[in-house]
Design a protein around this motif. Sequence first.
Motif, PDB file in Angstrom:
ATOM      1  N   ARG A   1       8.473 -17.800  20.102  1.00 45.03           N
ATOM      2  CA  ARG A   1       9.318 -18.422  21.131  1.00 45.03           C
ATOM      3  C   ARG A   1      10.184 -17.381  21.829  1.00 45.03           C
ATOM      4  O   ARG A   1      10.347 -17.401  23.045  1.00 45.03           O
ATOM      5  N   ASP A   2      10.753 -16.440  21.065  1.00 43.01           N
ATOM      6  CA  ASP A   2      11.544 -15.341  21.610  1.00 43.01           C
ATOM      7  C   ASP A   2      11.266 -14.126  20.740  1.00 43.01           C
ATOM      8  O   ASP A   2      11.528 -14.145  19.544  1.00 43.01           O
ATOM      9  N   PHE A   3      10.725 -13.074  21.339  1.00 44.49           N
ATOM     10  CA  PHE A   3      10.241 -11.938  20.556  1.00 44.49           C
ATOM     11  C   PHE A   3      11.360 -11.251  19.781  1.00 44.49           C
ATOM     12  O   PHE A   3      11.184 -10.864  18.628  1.00 44.49           O
ATOM     13  N   ALA A   4      12.513 -11.071  20.400  1.00 42.17           N
ATOM     14  CA  ALA A   4      13.555 -10.236  19.804  1.00 42.17           C
ATOM     15  C   ALA A   4      14.525 -11.003  18.917  1.00 42.17           C
ATOM     16  O   ALA A   4      15.173 -10.398  18.067  1.00 42.17           O
TER      17      ALA A   4
ATOM     18  N   PRO B   1       8.148 -20.751   9.750  1.00 44.26           N
ATOM     19  CA  PRO B   1       8.753 -19.434   9.981  1.00 44.26           C
ATOM     20  C   PRO B   1       8.021 -18.344   9.212  1.00 44.26           C
ATOM     21  O   PRO B   1       7.674 -18.507   8.041  1.00 44.26           O
ATOM     22  N   LEU B   2       7.792 -17.211   9.881  1.00 42.02           N
ATOM     23  CA  LEU B   2       7.118 -16.073   9.261  1.00 42.02           C
ATOM     24  C   LEU B   2       8.177 -15.259   8.526  1.00 42.02           C
ATOM     25  O   LEU B   2       8.797 -14.368   9.080  1.00 42.02           O
ATOM     26  N   THR B   3       8.412 -15.581   7.272  1.00 40.50           N
ATOM     27  CA  THR B   3       9.476 -14.949   6.490  1.00 40.50           C
ATOM     28  C   THR B   3       8.928 -13.753   5.745  1.00 40.50           C
ATOM     29  O   THR B   3       7.974 -13.873   4.967  1.00 40.50           O
ATOM     30  N   GLY B   4       9.522 -12.572   5.999  1.00 43.10           N
ATOM     31  CA  GLY B   4       9.055 -11.353   5.377  1.00 43.10           C
ATOM     32  C   GLY B   4       9.691 -11.115   4.029  1.00 43.10           C
ATOM     33  O   GLY B   4      10.422 -11.952   3.485  1.00 43.10           O
ATOM     34  N   ALA B   5       9.421  -9.904   3.478  1.00 39.56           N
ATOM     35  CA  ALA B   5       9.930  -9.559   2.156  1.00 39.56           C
ATOM     36  C   ALA B   5      11.449  -9.501   2.145  1.00 39.56           C
ATOM     37  O   ALA B   5      12.087  -9.723   1.126  1.00 39.56           O
TER      38      ALA B   5
ATOM     39  N   VAL C   1      -5.776 -13.364  12.164  1.00 41.91           N
ATOM     40  CA  VAL C   1      -4.681 -13.990  12.911  1.00 41.91           C
ATOM     41  C   VAL C   1      -5.133 -14.225  14.335  1.00 41.91           C
ATOM     42  O   VAL C   1      -5.784 -13.370  14.945  1.00 41.91           O
ATOM     43  N   THR C   2      -4.795 -15.376  14.876  1.00 39.77           N
ATOM     44  CA  THR C   2      -4.972 -15.645  16.305  1.00 39.77           C
ATOM     45  C   THR C   2      -3.591 -15.720  16.936  1.00 39.77           C
ATOM     46  O   THR C   2      -2.633 -16.180  16.302  1.00 39.77           O
ATOM     47  N   PHE C   3      -3.489 -15.273  18.178  1.00 42.42           N
ATOM     48  CA  PHE C   3      -2.204 -15.188  18.855  1.00 42.42           C
ATOM     49  C   PHE C   3      -2.085 -16.283  19.898  1.00 42.42           C
ATOM     50  O   PHE C   3      -3.029 -16.539  20.673  1.00 42.42           O
ATOM     51  N   GLY C   4      -0.926 -16.924  19.931  1.00 40.85           N
ATOM     52  CA  GLY C   4      -0.657 -17.915  20.950  1.00 40.85           C
ATOM     53  C   GLY C   4      -0.632 -17.288  22.335  1.00 40.85           C
ATOM     54  O   GLY C   4      -0.409 -16.081  22.480  1.00 40.85           O
ATOM     55  N   PRO C   5      -0.869 -18.074  23.397  1.00 40.66           N
ATOM     56  CA  PRO C   5      -0.958 -17.508  24.754  1.00 40.66           C
ATOM     57  C   PRO C   5       0.345 -16.884  25.239  1.00 40.66           C
ATOM     58  O   PRO C   5       0.329 -16.117  26.195  1.00 40.66           O
TER      59      PRO C   5
ATOM     60  N   GLU D   1       3.292 -12.216  26.781  1.00 35.45           N
ATOM     61  CA  GLU D   1       4.422 -12.292  27.711  1.00 35.45           C
ATOM     62  C   GLU D   1       5.744 -12.055  26.988  1.00 35.45           C
ATOM     63  O   GLU D   1       6.618 -11.354  27.490  1.00 35.45           O
ATOM     64  N   ARG D   2       5.904 -12.619  25.790  1.00 31.50           N
ATOM     65  CA  ARG D   2       7.150 -12.425  25.038  1.00 31.50           C
ATOM     66  C   ARG D   2       7.334 -10.953  24.657  1.00 31.50           C
ATOM     67  O   ARG D   2       8.435 -10.414  24.703  1.00 31.50           O
ATOM     68  N   MET D   3       6.249 -10.287  24.281  1.00 30.97           N
ATOM     69  CA  MET D   3       6.354  -8.873  23.907  1.00 30.97           C
ATOM     70  C   MET D   3       6.649  -8.003  25.111  1.00 30.97           C
ATOM     71  O   MET D   3       7.463  -7.084  25.052  1.00 30.97           O
ATOM     72  N   SER D   4       5.992  -8.269  26.243  1.00 35.14           N
ATOM     73  CA  SER D   4       6.186  -7.439  27.435  1.00 35.14           C
ATOM     74  C   SER D   4       7.585  -7.578  28.000  1.00 35.14           C
ATOM     75  O   SER D   4       8.041  -6.714  28.749  1.00 35.14           O
ATOM     76  N   ALA D   5       8.298  -8.659  27.647  1.00 37.59           N
ATOM     77  CA  ALA D   5       9.655  -8.862  28.152  1.00 37.59           C
ATOM     78  C   ALA D   5      10.686  -8.018  27.408  1.00 37.59           C
ATOM     79  O   ALA D   5      11.836  -7.948  27.830  1.00 37.59           O
TER      80      ALA D   5
END
Length: 628
Positions: A74-77, A87-91, A136-140, A144-148
């Motif tokens: 939803r928001d990259f940063a 939620p993608l919860t890391g270590a 992994v498949t990436f949402g559309p 755009e979120r990364m390039s922002a």
Amino acid sequence: MLHVFLLGSFSDSARREQFEAVRAALAAEPNSPPTLLLGNVPGAEGEALDAVVLRPHLITILVLEPRGGRLTIRDFAHAAWQLNGAPLTGAAAADNPFQQFLQQKNALDQLLRPHLHAGQANLNFISGLLLFGEPVTFGPEVEERMSAVPAANNFQLLADPSRFTRRLAQLATPEIDLTAADLEHLAAELAPSADSTSAAAAPEPEEEPADALSDEPIAPTAGGFLQQKAAQLWRWLGAEDVTDLDEAPYGYTEKTLAARNHEKQELERLQASMQQELATQLRAMEAREAEREKSIAQLRQQLATAPPVASEAARLQERLAVENREKEALDAAILASRAESEARNRELDAKIQQLEQLMQRLQAAPISSPAAPGYSSASSPAPTPLHPTIRAGFRQVRAWRRRLPRLAALGTGVLAVALVVGGVKSLMAGPPTRFTEHGRWGLLEADGDTLVPARYSSISDFIDGQAVVEQSGAFGFIGKNGQEVLPPTYDALNPYREGYARVRVGDTYTFLDEDGQEFDHYYYNALDFAEGYAAVLDYRGWFYIQGPDTPAQNPKLFREAYSFHDGLARVRLADGYTFIRKSYLRSPEADTKPFGRYSSASDFADGKARVTQKGRTFYIDEDGDPVE
């Protein structure tokens, strides 16, 4: 040589096994450079880094994610990333891997600071890699979120573990000044405080079950065992060949950086060569001027001593006049050469500075490409093409995003009728006139009524019924009826030329067709269309395009290329400037004759072009012949 240091025990068995997969892949890599792999590195407030890879010119933090599925952002940063809707919860209990990477960079800096100086491990150029263990498949919206987020260039996503070592090789940068000797020294310093293994010196491991993975570091040996172990681990990770991931923008940052760095070096070499060439030319002209001064002084002395009525005096007077005229011409040539050189030097300095800023932004976080002349500097690297399905999807999103403001502006049918009536009135009255109020610009109708209130930062002249407007740093088109034909959405925008308008999107350039649709390709630099062709620059060099179609796989490349005038275009090859005709671009055995090679050249104007060859400056006609 591979050194592995496990600085702590993994509490998560899945991440431990993924770390062992990373270790095996590095050990099995053929002809690999010296490598230092750190595992479970202590971080701030008890949070640990999954893994860190150090190589000559490379420091990369690995964020391990054993799972797979569908990734949405939803928001990259800032916002939580979602993997399969959760939620993608890391270590480190972080649900945003990018934020986790930024925090871990600082922790790694604290760890390495006692061992490496700032020049060797520049924090700005430490890269990050999110390594998934399953497909992994990436949402559309991911691209755009990364390039922002400019800083995202240093953090990449990799869903296919089999591409791990290849991606590492692409992440190397000269800004990380680590050598093999530095890594050996660092390994020796870390050895007393960590469990470690070395792929080159470790003893043969005891035989164990094929699917066993120990809590303690394993020292793999070379040969079939490594290949077998790596294959087993990749199969466990569910690796698949996901070609489009490597083609996505977050997969070619390193290519873009290398191309920009190469372009900067070429510009610097060009600048040095030009300055040296100018110095040589100026020395030659100054020597000729000194000889001319000496000759003039001798003539004046002879004239002073000659009898007033002698025929010799008249001859001397004539010779003196000729020498004076030639001296004046030589002085003018020197001044013109200096002025031209200074102008080109300023242009090169500006391009080099822009490239340096772009490289800093590519490598660090907030970051630019040389701009061609035009409105607001709207003049690459054409990016690596995306997968056709992804490219079409994003192009449609961009198209609708641009169209929405225009669709909203149309309003109801009544407003549409009003717009038609206003358009007819505008055609009858001629283009509106600009006015300024409180530092802003608006438009007045011919009768003096306000057509557009003063709300724009600038408004250009109307060309073919449209004017470029600027609002809040963005550019668009406005029609003579006062309606926005293209809402201000671009970083720079040029008027249409031969059916295409040149625009700048961030640090790259492309064109709009008459329907307002962007070309599929983006370039480091571009010039307006002229006589059916536009000169563009990508990572390969300058070349020409004729429209929105995919550029040729092997176009004719130039070090510099300029617009066509009267069927001729000035270009720069490896051995100097010359001119080409359009047939040169179409012929498989092209030849630049009748033109030669020149150390400098200008575009044709009034059938003539000014060139410099072997220290002599003169004009040529369109057949390449010298003219007065």
